[in-house]
Design an enzyme around this catalytic site. Structure first.
Site, PDB file in Angstrom:
ATOM      1  N   GLU A  39       0.829  -1.276   0.065  1.00 51.38           N
ATOM      2  CA  GLU A  39       0.022  -0.013   0.045  1.00 51.38           C
ATOM      3  C   GLU A  39       0.865   1.520  -0.021  1.00 51.38           C
ATOM      4  O   GLU A  39       1.752   1.512   0.845  1.00 51.38           O
ATOM      5  CB  GLU A  39      -0.789   0.083   1.098  1.00 51.38           C
ATOM      6  CG  GLU A  39      -1.522   1.112   1.422  1.00 51.38           C
ATOM      7  CD  GLU A  39      -2.687   1.878   0.337  1.00 51.38           C
ATOM      8  OE1 GLU A  39      -2.408   3.068   0.185  1.00 51.38           O
ATOM      9  OE2 GLU A  39      -3.176   0.949  -0.218  1.00 51.38           O
TER      10      GLU A  39
ATOM     11  N   CYS B 298     -16.322   6.793   1.823  1.00 45.50           N
ATOM     12  CA  CYS B 298     -17.509   7.484   1.554  1.00 45.50           C
ATOM     13  C   CYS B 298     -18.137   8.308   2.817  1.00 45.50           C
ATOM     14  O   CYS B 298     -19.153   9.091   2.625  1.00 45.50           O
ATOM     15  CB  CYS B 298     -18.553   6.179   1.439  1.00 45.50           C
ATOM     16  SG  CYS B 298     -18.216   5.515  -0.151  1.00 45.50           S
TER      17      CYS B 298
END
Length: 446
Positions: free
Chosen positions: A32, A42
């Protein structure tokens, strides 16, 4: 087997966790490039809206849990710069700039999407933001609080842009929404789009339609956002003009690209190389209505696709049926929902579509809380098939749309949908549910 995953958010960490459950002995490495994994992007507008909100609460599972509890080799700050499919290697640099190279037996590309940033003069100013990663959220929230922002401009009107209209307004910030198109949500019928436009204006959001931003200029701590027609002043700018698939690594590796430049995958999530998979916002998908490839970045799709990859590499049969493009968002007390195709999309896909727009009520009219609801429904004249539904209202439209989504997955005809046994009681619905009203009207046209 060594399973290597590039990207540590929804698809990547879902795949890693499920692969570990399926095969406790598998070697799993996740690379990552940021310092964050497994977080709810979100939810960022809602944390920004709350003065006491903390971005760190959006982290669903800490890196230590993956490492210590699930025995996943999670490496943060590792940016992959190249994939070598022939020799089964990935290479890049770690957080300190030191090169690394890792071999794989199976590889998952879960690099997600990147925010669009138009390269106009001023786009690089420190007052200009996007809201994509958790770090973006931290920066936006910190800037608002440190600078005590009173006026902000939002360029674009996608889901994030509209949700941020609410978030910033809740913080007492005046919002100028700048839109390059003449209407707010072009995929909605004019009646539905107008209802959303009205809701924004009622809350004090200033809207400028048909205004393409050409440059951003700074004057001390303030900005001028200039279109051909006019300039608007603000203290910060949020660019919210959508995202695109992060498929650069795959392209450079010679993997096939598909819809909208996303990585092409089959129904088992394999790319054009059978041992390299792609999932999440970087990959394309099959549309359940058309059967053709599409690119619709959604959180549920990413998580489900991550599971599918893990199942496939551990010997379990997988067939991803596809997506309907079901999406919902809230603007103040207005809910906007959609699933399937719009009239224009249906025409482009080769259907002979017809459409109705109806205005009815969310509950029995005599019940407190009954509110107007608009339903836009599309069907195919030749086959009678239901093709798509959009809804706008202020009373649980985000839940109602799920019935239409299930109907699309079941490939129902409008006549069949119109006879479904939907629940009725005055506090929840009229006798004829708004979706049934629309279906009955659409049948007349079909």
């Amino acid at each position: 087997m060594h399973f290597v995953i590039i990207g540590g958010d929804a698809a990547g960490m879902s795949a890693a966790s499920r692969a570990r459950r399926n095969d406790p002995a598998m070697a799993i490495t996740v690379l990552e490039m940021t310092e964050d994994v497994s977080y709810s992007a979100c939810s960022m507008p809602y944390v920004i809206a709350d003065e006491e909100g903390d971005m760190e609460t959006l982290i669903m599972r800490a890196p230590a849990v993956f490492r210590e509890k699930q025995n996943i080799d999670l490496r943060l700050g590792h940016r992959v710069e190249a994939i070598d499919p022939k020799n089964r290697r990935v290479s890049g640099k770690d957080a300190g700039g030191k090169p690394f190279e890792i071999s794989f037996d199976k590889l998952l590309i879960a690099t997600g999407s990147v925010a669009n940033m138009p390269l106009i003069p001023g786009h690089e100013l420190p007052h200009v933001f996007v809201l994509k990663s958790l770090d973006d959220g931290r920066r936006v929230k910190a800037f608002i609080e440190e600078k005590r922002i009173e006026k902000a401009a939002i360029i674009g009107a996608g889901y994030i842009g509209l949700e941020m209209c609410e978030a910033l307004t809740e913080r007492g910030i005046t919002v100028q929404l700048i839109r390059n198109r003449p209407e707010l949500l072009p995929w909605l019928a004019p009646e539905l789009s107008a209802a959303v436009d009205t809701a924004l204006r009622e809350k004090g959001v200033l809207i400028n339609h048909g205004c393409t931003t050409e440059r951003i200029e700074t004057h001390d701590s303030r900005l001028d956002i200039c279109c051909r027609e006019a300039c608007f002043d603000a203290e910060m700018v949020l660019m919210a003009i959508g995202v695109r698939p992060s498929s650069f690594l795959a392209k450079e590796a010679g993997l096939e690209l598909g819809a909208a430049g996303a990585i092409a995958v089959n129904r088992s999530m394999q790319t054009s190389h059978p041992d390299i998979y792609a999932a999440g916002d970087c990959a394309d998908a099959y549309h359940v209505v058309t059967g053709e490839k599409t690119w619709i970045p959604m959180a549920l799709t990413a998580n489900r696709a991550g599971w599918a990859v893990a199942d496939h590499i551990t010997g379990r049969p997988v067939r991803m049926e596809g997506v309907a493009g079901t999406g919902v968002f809230k603007i103040f007390d207005v809910e906007v929902a959609r699933t399937g195709l719009t009239l224009h999309e249906a025409e482009k896909a080769g259907f002979d579509p017809v459409e109705v727009v109806v205005k009815t009520y969310s509950r029995a009219k005599t019940v407190p809380g009954s509110r107007p609801v608009w339903v836009q429904m599309v069907g195919d004249r030749q086959s009678g098939r239901l093709l798509g539904v959009s809804m706008v209202g202020r009373d649980n439209e985000a839940r109602r749309i799920n019935a239409a989504a299930v109907a699309l997955h079941a490939r129902m005809r409008v006549v069949d949908f119109s006879t479904t046994d939907m629940a009725y009681a005055p506090p929840f619905s009229p006798v004829w549910d708004p979706l049934l009203v629309a279906a009955n009207q659409l049948l007349k046209k079909i």
